[in-house]
Design an enzyme around this catalytic site. Sequence first.
Site, PDB file in Angstrom:
ATOM      1  N   ASP A   1     -43.729 -16.855   9.908  1.00 58.86           N
ATOM      2  CA  ASP A   1     -42.761 -16.628   8.851  1.00 58.86           C
ATOM      3  C   ASP A   1     -43.471 -15.761   7.816  1.00 58.86           C
ATOM      4  OD1 ASP A   1     -40.349 -17.000   7.306  1.00 58.86           O
ATOM      5  OD2 ASP A   1     -41.505 -18.390   6.063  1.00 58.86           O
TER       6      ASP A   1
ATOM      7  N   ASP B   1     -42.308 -14.948   4.111  1.00 57.84           N
ATOM      8  CA  ASP B   1     -42.274 -15.385   2.717  1.00 57.84           C
ATOM      9  C   ASP B   1     -43.003 -16.708   2.528  1.00 57.84           C
ATOM     10  OD1 ASP B   1     -40.456 -13.366   1.386  1.00 57.84           O
ATOM     11  OD2 ASP B   1     -39.220 -13.988   3.081  1.00 57.84           O
TER      12      ASP B   1
END
Length: 144
Positions: A18, A20
């Site tokens: 991922d 962020d």
Amino acid sequence: MTDTIKDLWREADAVCFDVDSTVIQEEAIDEVAKFCNKGSEVQKLTSSAMSGKMDFREALSARLQIIKPSLQQIRNFIKDRPFNLTPGIKELVGLLQQKKIPVYLISGGFRGLIGPIAIELSIPLQHIHANKLKFFFKRRLCRI
């Protein structure tokens, strides 16, 4: 780190991260909102979405309706506000790549914002899976 976890890393066929608050220290949409002087409004929606009070699509759409970034604002943001990589991520990605383990960046954020991160980490751009911002002009559509 337990031996089981170490074995998982050693034997992985591919690794997906991922972006962020994982690969980078920021939440990209919140940073774009601040850049566009809409930070506090968008932060409230981000908090609500992360606590499960809104579904992802609804939250994303609502935040974009507040920010309404132009293509030029996005370009200026990318140039003026590079993201901060999470400590150790560059080394981890490098080790995985040395072992010929493909690395992918997966995000509910925007591909155009993630491209510079992928380049910095030597991750092929085709290994980014994220949303695309669309900007409509009188005669053409521009995607980033």
